[in-house]
Write a protein that holds these residues in place. Structure first.
Motif, PDB file in Angstrom:
ATOM      1  N   ALA A  98       0.827  -1.210   0.000  1.00 38.76           N
ATOM      2  CA  ALA A  98       0.000   0.000   0.000  1.00 38.76           C
ATOM      3  C   ALA A  98       0.858   1.256   0.000  1.00 38.76           C
ATOM      4  O   ALA A  98       0.517   2.254  -0.652  1.00 38.76           O
ATOM      5  CB  ALA A  98      -0.932  -0.009   1.208  1.00 38.76           C
ATOM      6  N   SER A  99       1.973   1.227   0.727  1.00 33.46           N
ATOM      7  CA  SER A  99       2.860   2.391   0.753  1.00 33.46           C
ATOM      8  C   SER A  99       3.475   2.667  -0.612  1.00 33.46           C
ATOM      9  O   SER A  99       3.853   3.797  -0.909  1.00 33.46           O
ATOM     10  CB  SER A  99       3.964   2.188   1.800  1.00 33.46           C
ATOM     11  N   ARG A 100       3.554   1.639  -1.438  1.00 33.79           N
ATOM     12  CA  ARG A 100       4.071   1.791  -2.796  1.00 33.79           C
ATOM     13  C   ARG A 100       2.961   2.037  -3.810  1.00 33.79           C
ATOM     14  O   ARG A 100       3.217   2.119  -5.017  1.00 33.79           O
ATOM     15  CB  ARG A 100       4.862   0.534  -3.178  1.00 33.79           C
ATOM     16  N   LYS A 101       1.704   2.090  -3.315  1.00 36.58           N
ATOM     17  CA  LYS A 101       0.524   2.363  -4.137  1.00 36.58           C
ATOM     18  C   LYS A 101       0.380   1.354  -5.280  1.00 36.58           C
ATOM     19  O   LYS A 101       0.098   1.717  -6.425  1.00 36.58           O
ATOM     20  CB  LYS A 101       0.585   3.791  -4.701  1.00 36.58           C
ATOM     21  N   ASN A 102       0.544   0.069  -4.903  1.00 34.30           N
ATOM     22  CA  ASN A 102       0.497  -0.989  -5.915  1.00 34.30           C
ATOM     23  C   ASN A 102      -0.583  -2.035  -5.665  1.00 34.30           C
ATOM     24  O   ASN A 102      -0.606  -3.065  -6.353  1.00 34.30           O
ATOM     25  CB  ASN A 102       1.855  -1.704  -5.989  1.00 34.30           C
ATOM     26  N   ILE A 103      -1.466  -1.799  -4.712  1.00 34.67           N
ATOM     27  CA  ILE A 103      -2.466  -2.818  -4.382  1.00 34.67           C
ATOM     28  C   ILE A 103      -3.469  -2.992  -5.519  1.00 34.67           C
ATOM     29  O   ILE A 103      -3.847  -4.116  -5.879  1.00 34.67           O
ATOM     30  CB  ILE A 103      -3.188  -2.467  -3.070  1.00 34.67           C
ATOM     31  N   ARG A 104      -3.922  -1.904  -6.103  1.00 33.46           N
ATOM     32  CA  ARG A 104      -4.922  -1.992  -7.172  1.00 33.46           C
ATOM     33  C   ARG A 104      -4.392  -2.806  -8.349  1.00 33.46           C
ATOM     34  O   ARG A 104      -5.108  -3.657  -8.891  1.00 33.46           O
ATOM     35  CB  ARG A 104      -5.332  -0.593  -7.636  1.00 33.46           C
ATOM     36  N   GLN A 105      -3.156  -2.554  -8.732  1.00 30.96           N
ATOM     37  CA  GLN A 105      -2.565  -3.302  -9.836  1.00 30.96           C
ATOM     38  C   GLN A 105      -2.486  -4.793  -9.513  1.00 30.96           C
ATOM     39  O   GLN A 105      -2.713  -5.648 -10.374  1.00 30.96           O
ATOM     40  CB  GLN A 105      -1.167  -2.768 -10.150  1.00 30.96           C
ATOM     41  N   GLN A 117       4.373  -7.317  -4.422  1.00 33.08           N
ATOM     42  CA  GLN A 117       3.021  -7.616  -4.885  1.00 33.08           C
ATOM     43  C   GLN A 117       2.812  -9.116  -5.038  1.00 33.08           C
ATOM     44  O   GLN A 117       1.765  -9.652  -4.659  1.00 33.08           O
ATOM     45  CB  GLN A 117       2.762  -6.917  -6.221  1.00 33.08           C
TER      46      GLN A 117
END
Length: 322
Positions: free
Chosen positions: A51-58, A196
């Protein structure tokens, strides 16, 4: 060499798994709690990182494309890997479990024909089944010989049934871990980073761990505070740090089966780290001279693998899913 270094660092943190699992079993904890708690505790740590890397959606976008494959190969790579290792810790000391686990060095090379590779040559591009990397396999046998030598003096003091129950589950795990890892790399196709992919595999295997924890509750009762704390330490050191380091190392060389085998071979150092840890923290006797000669063989094998990764490649190889 960077991938080799990451592999060695992951081996150090993986060694805590064998030391702490043996400690938990020696204190009366259930192997089902030891295995399930690790992955349950891993979830919040990995979510925070991704989440801190803003990669959850991907991650969820990629998981939805092949959700059944994620479920199956995460079960193979995580559940069939870690549950047997925890089970084996009930019957054998950590050094024996760690030593037997090193069969994954050869298992990873033997699994190569299950994948295809794309070869780019001067004549064009060709797709074929990946062959077993014979040179890497030969060096892996050197490492495995060192591991066998390390255990000869120790294994003769164990009852036969302990040797069997402490060995065969780990042999099964040694095939499951590289198979699940490689299959998931193939499915992801380089679209996800290491954090991820580890989170995705952990979430996909979570139903299995919840089911195992329910079984543990009804058969052995709730986990003790000591076991819970030790499982948390395993989750952080081995489940998060070591797994991410190892997956990152394999991701860096995933296009070359020979280099991939070399990175996987770094896990043989878990034996040395586990022996040192058990001597320091669990007060086991110092290994004999015969065992130390095996350690030297392992280190020689690692050096040869590292040298082989620097040899120039005439063909550029790329794995594709089957």
């Amino acid at each position: 060499m960077r991938a080799i270094g990451l592999g060695l660092a992951s081996a150090l943190f993986f060694a805590f798994t064998f030391i702490l699992n043996r400690s938990m079993e020696s204190s009366g904890g259930s192997w089902m709690w030891s295995s399930s708690l690790r992955y349950i505790f891993m979830v919040p740590f990995l979510i925070i990182i991704v989440a801190s890397r803003k990669n959850i959606r991907q991650l969820f976008v990629v998981m939805r494309e092949h959700y059944l494959l994620w479920f199956v190969w995460s079960f193979v790579g995580f559940v069939l890997f870690y549950a047997p290792i925890c089970f084996a810790a009930s019957y054998a000391p950590g050094w024996l479990t760690a030593g037997t686990w090193q069969f994954t060095i050869i298992a990873g090379s033997l699994l190569a024909p299950l994948f295809k590779e794309r070869l780019k040559t001067a004549e064009g591009t060709a797709v074929r089944n990946a062959g077993i990397p014979l040179k890497s396999l030969f060096v892996s046998f050197i490492i495995l010989l060192g591991i066998i030598v390390m255990q000869i003096d120790q294994a003769q003091h164990l009852p036969f049934f302990q040797l069997v129950l402490g060995t065969f589950p780990v042999l099964a795990a040694s095939f499951a871990y590289p198979l699940g890892n490689r299959k998931m790399m193939s499915i992801c196709g380089g679209r996800l980073d290491t954090y991820q992919r580890v989170l995705g595999m952990t979430l996909s295997s979570l139903p299995w761990w919840i089911g195992l924890s329910i079984a543990a509750f009804f058969t052995a009762g709730p986990p003790t505070p000591v076991q819970t704390m030790q499982a948390l330490l395993v989750a952080v050191s081995s489940g998060v740090i070591a797994t991410v380091l190892f997956f990152r190392a394999t991701e860096m060389v995933r296009l070359d089966m020979q280099k991939l085998a070399a990175v996987e071979a770094t896990q043989s150092m878990e034996v040395l780290f586990t022996v040192i840890g058990e001597v320091l923290f669990l007060s086991i006797p110092m290994p004999s001279l015969l065992s130390w000669s095996g350690i030297v063989l392992v280190m020689i094998g690692i050096l040869i693998h590292s040298y082989m990764t620097h040899r120039p490649q005439r063909e550029q190889k790329q794995n594709i899913s089957i």
